[in-house]
Design an enzyme around this catalytic site. Structure first.
Site, mmCIF file in Angstrom:
data_model
loop_
_atom_site.group_PDB
_atom_site.id
_atom_site.type_symbol
_atom_site.label_atom_id
_atom_site.label_comp_id
_atom_site.label_asym_id
_atom_site.label_seq_id
_atom_site.Cartn_x
_atom_site.Cartn_y
_atom_site.Cartn_z
ATOM 1 C CG HIS A 91 34.329 163.540 -11.524
ATOM 2 N ND1 HIS A 91 34.484 162.297 -12.072
ATOM 3 C CD2 HIS A 91 34.217 164.390 -12.573
ATOM 4 C CE1 HIS A 91 34.479 162.387 -13.391
ATOM 5 N NE2 HIS A 91 34.327 163.652 -13.720
ATOM 6 C CE1 TYR B 259 36.002 154.496 -8.619
ATOM 7 C CE2 TYR B 259 37.642 152.731 -8.530
ATOM 8 C CZ TYR B 259 37.324 154.087 -8.529
ATOM 9 O OH TYR B 259 38.325 155.012 -8.423
ATOM 10 N N PRO C 199 46.104 150.399 -7.870
ATOM 11 C CG PRO C 199 45.763 149.986 -10.142
ATOM 12 C CD PRO C 199 46.457 149.433 -8.932
HETATM 13 C C1 PHB Z 1 42.409 156.566 -13.901
HETATM 14 O O1 PHB Z 1 41.664 157.399 -14.440
HETATM 15 O O2 PHB Z 1 43.461 156.189 -14.431
HETATM 16 C C2 PHB Z 1 41.979 155.966 -12.612
HETATM 17 C C3 PHB Z 1 40.899 156.498 -11.952
HETATM 18 C C4 PHB Z 1 40.481 155.928 -10.760
HETATM 19 C C5 PHB Z 1 41.157 154.839 -10.259
HETATM 20 C C6 PHB Z 1 42.263 154.327 -10.909
HETATM 21 C C7 PHB Z 1 42.680 154.888 -12.104
HETATM 22 O O3 PHB Z 1 40.715 154.274 -9.115
#
Ligand code: PHB
Ligand code: APR
Length: 403
Positions: free
Chosen positions: A72, A207, A300
């Site tokens: 990406h 996001y 995360p």
């Molecule tokens: C995921 O694909 O699990 C993932 C991707 C980006 C993030 C957190 C989790 O910021």
């Protein structure tokens, strides 16, 4: 039994360390409390910084990653009903990230270790570690890992122990309390995540900041979506039938022009994760070295957990290799200091992304406006979007010689 390095935990940190040590001609034994199948099927994060992906490829465990990983070149921030792209090619010197699930990283490392004759004890019970605090220069005492295998007691005597047993492992709590400082923050929300058999509705991650709460569109493959919504930290998953999850995802990810649609598909896995920031200082005690989640946790947002674990292990493998090659303690003694400098920067980034994108129950209308202004600034200022981009693709290791 005797070995050079005893490793507790066969997650990405423990397995990669064992693999890197093997490439240096250093022997290790891994002790894991779960079965191989359990570890390989555990659904975890799925985004690799370029440095992480490059390391796996350079060390010969990246063939499937190169075939199946999705490279990406940017992400989308979505707020106020509009999408804003953060372009890594332009802002992060051409660095990229790769979508490749952690459980595949682990499976690839299991194959490499076991094909090379590496020893891994699965389903170890009652693991404990001994004599690591007193061992080291000037001492004849050797660190030991003890556990039970199918009811039988076993002991591994080694020169060093790597504590790679995750946040709930036994290594960190085995360090005398007065030799550690803990820094942490627990967030007043969690993520409800699903894996869905649906093609991702965006070519890159989205996001989303929304008045109903944060949402994230991610993926595992061209056919498998990974989606998250902000929820209560102790959310009862039983209260979330699939239709309710999809309705929330539609609401939070919607664009105001109505042109974007979210493809649904069968939900094959769902779960709730809490969010915390946590750092242990130092990351070592005598002849015990903590790496990965055993030493630190990030929320995360930004997907840094696995990448931080890999960065630790790179430093540790090099330090151990130097120790065996020269007998010098220098790099081993600096392990924690080298790691923590980067760990804290990644902590800051993960906290910042989390704070900018989530609703906090204590926030008022002022805070919402402030968050929107921050997102607008990040999306419209080159300096601000570059800050996000360079952290997202991964900060350099500061002890690396310039390329
Ligand atoms: C995921 O694909 O699990 C993932 C991707 C980006 C993030 C957190 C989790 O910021
Ligand atoms: N004895 C032996 N093994 C143990 C013990 C124990 N007492 N306790 C835990 N383990 C094992 C776990 O079963 C797990 O396989 O240690 C391993 C730790 O692996 P992870 O939790 O995956 O941690 P780590 O290798 O540091 O990976 C970094 O980044 O994406 C994030 O949290 C995510 O797992 C990921 C982490």
């Amino acid at each position: 039994m005797r070995t050079q390095v005893g490793i507790v935990g066969a997650g990405p940190a423990g397995l990669l360390l064992s693999h890197l040590l093997h490439l240096h001609g250093i022997e290790s034994v891994v002790v894991e409390s779960r079965s191989r199948q359990y570890v390989e099927e555990r659904v975890r994060a799925g985004l690799l910084e370029q440095m992480t992906a490059d390391l796996l490829v350079e060390t010969g465990v990246g063939a499937r990653l190169q075939r199946e990983g999705l490279v990406h070149h940017g992400i989308f921030l979505r707020f106020g009903g509009r999408s804003h792209r953060i372009d890594f090619d332009e802002l992060a010197g051409g660095h990229t990230v790769v979508i490749y699930p952690q459980n595949k990283v682990v499976a690839d490392l299991f194959d490499a270790r076991l094909n090379a004759g590496g020893q891994i004890f699965f389903e170890a019970q009652e693991t404990s570690i001994h004599d690591f605090a007193e061992a080291g220069p000037g001492s004849s005492l050797k660190p030991k890992i003890r556990f039970r295998e199918h009811g039988e007691s076993r002991e591994i005597v080694c020169d060093l122990i790597a504590g790679c047993d995750g946040f709930h492992g036994i290594c960190r709590p085995s360090i005398p309390r007065d030799r550690l400082a803990i820094f942490d923050r627990i967030y007043p929300f969690g993520w409800l995540g699903i894996l869905a058999e649906a093609p991702p509705s965006s070519p890159e991650l989205v996001y989303a900041y929304h008045e109903r709460g944060f949402a994230l569109l991610s993926m595992r493959s061209p056919h498998l979506g990974r989606l998250y919504i902000q929820c209560a930290p102790d959310e009862d998953i039983e209260k979330w039938p699939d239709e309710r999850i999809w309705a929330e995802l539609h609401a939070r990810l919607a664009t105001s022009d109505g042109k974007w649609t979210l493809a649904e598909g069968p939900v094959v896995q769902k779960g709730v994760t809490g969010m915390r920031s946590f750092v242990t200082e130092p990351m070592q005690c005598g002849r015990l070295f903590l790496a990965g989640d055993a030493a630190h946790i990030v929320p995360p947002t930004g997907a840094k957990g696995l990448n931080l674990a890999v960065a630790d292990v790179r430093v540790l493998a090099r330090a151990i290799a130097e120790y065996y090659a020269t007998g010098k303690e220098g790099l081993l003694q600096s392990y924690s200091r080298i790691c923590l400098r980067r760990v804290w920067k990644v902590q800051r980034f993960s906290w910042w992304m989390t704070s900018m994108l989530h609703l906090f129950e204590t926030d008022n209308a002022f805070d919402r406006r402030r968050q929107l202004a921050e997102l607008d600034y990040v999306a419209s200022s080159r300096a601000a979007s570059q800050t996000l981009a360079e952290n997202y693709v991964g900060l350099p290791m500061e002890w690396d010689p310039p390329k």
